[in-house]
Design an enzyme around this catalytic site. Structure first.
Site, PDB file in Angstrom:
ATOM      1  N   HIS A  53       0.841  -1.193   0.000  1.00 55.66           N
ATOM      2  CA  HIS A  53       0.000   0.000   0.000  1.00 55.66           C
ATOM      3  C   HIS A  53       0.878   1.246   0.000  1.00 55.66           C
ATOM      4  O   HIS A  53       2.091   1.180   0.211  1.00 55.66           O
ATOM      5  CB  HIS A  53      -0.931  -0.015   1.208  1.00 55.66           C
ATOM      6  CG  HIS A  53      -2.005  -1.054   1.114  1.00 55.66           C
ATOM      7  ND1 HIS A  53      -3.014  -1.186   2.050  1.00 55.66           N
ATOM      8  CD2 HIS A  53      -2.233  -2.020   0.187  1.00 55.66           C
ATOM      9  CE1 HIS A  53      -3.820  -2.178   1.699  1.00 55.66           C
ATOM     10  NE2 HIS A  53      -3.361  -2.697   0.577  1.00 55.66           N
ATOM     11  N   GLU A  55       1.442   3.804   1.937  1.00 53.47           N
ATOM     12  CA  GLU A  55       2.254   4.128   3.106  1.00 53.47           C
ATOM     13  C   GLU A  55       3.491   3.234   3.187  1.00 53.47           C
ATOM     14  O   GLU A  55       4.610   3.702   3.454  1.00 53.47           O
ATOM     15  CB  GLU A  55       1.437   3.963   4.398  1.00 53.47           C
ATOM     16  CG  GLU A  55       0.162   4.787   4.435  1.00 53.47           C
ATOM     17  CD  GLU A  55      -1.060   4.029   3.943  1.00 53.47           C
ATOM     18  OE1 GLU A  55      -2.104   4.101   4.603  1.00 53.47           O
ATOM     19  OE2 GLU A  55      -0.948   3.350   2.897  1.00 53.47           O
ATOM     20  N   ALA A 166     -33.764  17.673 -32.983  1.00 55.19           N
ATOM     21  CA  ALA A 166     -34.823  18.353 -33.723  1.00 55.19           C
ATOM     22  C   ALA A 166     -35.929  17.352 -34.048  1.00 55.19           C
ATOM     23  O   ALA A 166     -35.777  16.139 -33.866  1.00 55.19           O
ATOM     24  CB  ALA A 166     -34.263  18.970 -34.991  1.00 55.19           C
ATOM     25  N   THR A 199     -28.812   4.148 -30.350  1.00 53.54           N
ATOM     26  CA  THR A 199     -27.771   5.131 -30.627  1.00 53.54           C
ATOM     27  C   THR A 199     -26.750   4.582 -31.615  1.00 53.54           C
ATOM     28  O   THR A 199     -26.305   5.286 -32.530  1.00 53.54           O
ATOM     29  CB  THR A 199     -27.067   5.530 -29.308  1.00 53.54           C
ATOM     30  OG1 THR A 199     -28.001   6.218 -28.477  1.00 53.54           O
ATOM     31  CG2 THR A 199     -25.875   6.437 -29.571  1.00 53.54           C
ATOM     32  N   LEU A 207     -17.416   5.616 -29.999  1.00 55.15           N
ATOM     33  CA  LEU A 207     -17.383   5.472 -28.541  1.00 55.15           C
ATOM     34  C   LEU A 207     -15.961   5.517 -27.986  1.00 55.15           C
ATOM     35  O   LEU A 207     -15.656   4.895 -26.958  1.00 55.15           O
ATOM     36  CB  LEU A 207     -18.085   4.177 -28.101  1.00 55.15           C
ATOM     37  CG  LEU A 207     -19.568   4.079 -28.468  1.00 55.15           C
ATOM     38  CD1 LEU A 207     -20.171   2.791 -27.915  1.00 55.15           C
ATOM     39  CD2 LEU A 207     -20.343   5.289 -27.963  1.00 55.15           C
ATOM     40  N   GLU A 269     -23.988   7.283 -21.982  1.00 51.18           N
ATOM     41  CA  GLU A 269     -24.109   8.318 -23.004  1.00 51.18           C
ATOM     42  C   GLU A 269     -25.041   7.870 -24.128  1.00 51.18           C
ATOM     43  O   GLU A 269     -24.820   8.162 -25.299  1.00 51.18           O
ATOM     44  CB  GLU A 269     -22.721   8.681 -23.554  1.00 51.18           C
ATOM     45  CG  GLU A 269     -22.707  10.034 -24.219  1.00 51.18           C
ATOM     46  CD  GLU A 269     -21.318  10.455 -24.683  1.00 51.18           C
ATOM     47  OE1 GLU A 269     -21.251  11.438 -25.426  1.00 51.18           O
ATOM     48  OE2 GLU A 269     -20.328   9.821 -24.302  1.00 51.18           O
ATOM     49  N   LEU A 274     -32.297   5.406 -22.906  1.00 46.35           N
ATOM     50  CA  LEU A 274     -31.365   4.753 -21.992  1.00 46.35           C
ATOM     51  C   LEU A 274     -31.075   5.634 -20.775  1.00 46.35           C
ATOM     52  O   LEU A 274     -31.048   5.148 -19.638  1.00 46.35           O
ATOM     53  CB  LEU A 274     -30.063   4.408 -22.708  1.00 46.35           C
ATOM     54  CG  LEU A 274     -29.102   3.530 -21.904  1.00 46.35           C
ATOM     55  CD1 LEU A 274     -29.718   2.157 -21.669  1.00 46.35           C
ATOM     56  CD2 LEU A 274     -27.764   3.382 -22.618  1.00 46.35           C
ATOM     57  N   ALA A 277     -33.946   5.384 -18.485  1.00 44.63           N
ATOM     58  CA  ALA A 277     -34.029   4.073 -17.832  1.00 44.63           C
ATOM     59  C   ALA A 277     -33.056   3.988 -16.652  1.00 44.63           C
ATOM     60  O   ALA A 277     -33.401   3.443 -15.596  1.00 44.63           O
ATOM     61  CB  ALA A 277     -33.733   2.970 -18.844  1.00 44.63           C
TER      62      ALA A 277
END
Length: 343
Positions: A53, A55, A166, A199, A207, A269, A274, A277
């Protein structure tokens, strides 16, 4: 004992170090060891599961006894349990550290409690320094600890009158280049980017997270939800990562599957269906609404039914920031009521 300016600078440095670590089942953590005179003795960060870790990584760079009387500045409360590595709280005590300053409490039922152990050993402890910045760095891990799923951001772009397109369905581009560049930067911070088949079929998005003409070094895994088949020549198949497809309407099942893959930050996105939802399912830890100074009218709303039958059931949000982006405005918000475990 109040946190001093030297310790504040050390915390800022520890946060920079933490960002070097990989996102995964363990949090990104950074540590700085300061001498009693405020000089930096050593730095460290967590390099991944099974490694020391932060530290201990920092202490390992010092000769035995060199940390006696020192201050450890850490982005997360030193752990208090033995896993693949020993308790960091014990390592600090045995090294002779006299003071610990950390940003966030460890939420783990097993790993938490390091601060109490340090205090019981006579170590001075202060918490909360730059907690917001530390939280932003590991929000995915924190959500996974609390809710057992990834941290989920739901994003959409809309006109000033709340339309996503639109009336003929065209939507490129509602927002300007500065806002679109901001979206790509935030995509690069995510582990996965989620859209619906609608989409993919309508816009054929790559993407990817683009930085100008190139790609960001870190790319989110593309995830497509829906039952309609995606053409083999779709742009998503040329993504640096193989896309994941989920033929289901069960978003909780999708989120659980992503969590099982070690994905901690999800960027939704997709289109209005979606996004709505995810919101209706209570699966939104953060909302990004990009608002353009344009009026479209018509029926193409940015959100559809999110399960609000009356004003009393409205999904209340707290706006964390209003961010101007060129001519556009980004609202960054989170649910006013914290999401509960098992939600």
């Amino acid at each position: 004992m109040a946190v001093n300016e030297t310790e504040r600078r050390a915390m800022a440095r520890a946060l920079e170090l933490a960002a070097h670590g990989p996102r995964g089942v363990n949090p990104q953590v950074g540590a700085v060891i300061l001498s009693p005179d405020g000089e930096i003795l050593a730095e460290g960060w967590h390099h991944g599961a099974g490694t020391p870790h932060a530290e201990v990584d920092a202490l390992s760079k010092l000769a035995p006894g060199a940390a006696r009387g020192a201050t450890a500045v850490v982005t997360l409360e030193p752990c208090n349990h033995t896993g693949r590595t020993g308790p960091c709280a014990v390592a600090l005590i045995e090294a002779g550290v006299a003071r610990v300053v950390y940003a966030l409490d460890d939420p783990g039922a097993v790993s938490g409690g390091g601060a109490e152990r340090l205090r019981d050993a006579g170590v001075s402890v202060d918490s909360g320094e730059q907690a917001d910045a530390a939280h932003a760095l590991i929000d995915g891990w924190l959500t996974a600890q609390r809710l057992g799923r990834p941290h989920i951001t739901v994003k959409w772009a809309q006109s000033l009158d709340g339309r996503a397109a639109a009336e003929d369905g065209t939507s490129q581009w509602i927002t300007g280049p500065v806002a679109r560049s901001d979206v790509h930067r935030r995509r690069a911070e995510a582990d996965a980017i989620v859209v619906g088949t609608g989409t993919v079929l309508a816009d054929d998005p790559a993407l990817t997270a683009r930085d100008g003409d190139g790609l960001y070094p870190h790319q989110p895994v593309p995830v497509v939800i829906g039952s309609r088949p995606v053409p083999e020549d779709a742009a998503v198949h040329r993504h640096p990562h193989a896309p994941l497809f989920y033929d289901t309407r069960d978003l909780h099942a999708v989120v659980a599957a992503l969590h099982a893959r070690g994905i901690q930050r999800v960027f939704v996105e997709g289109g209005p269906t979606l996004a709505s939802a995810f919101l209706a399912s209570g699966l939104a830890d953060r909302v990004l609404a990009y608002i353009a100074p344009v009026l479209l009218g018509g029926s193409k709303l940015a959100l559809t039914d999110i399960g609000v039958p009356s004003i009393d059931a409205a999904r209340r949000l707290v706006v964390d920031e209003w961010l101007p982006l060129g001519a556009d405005l980004l609202a960054i918000a989170h649910p006013a009521t914290p999401l509960e475990e098992g939600a």
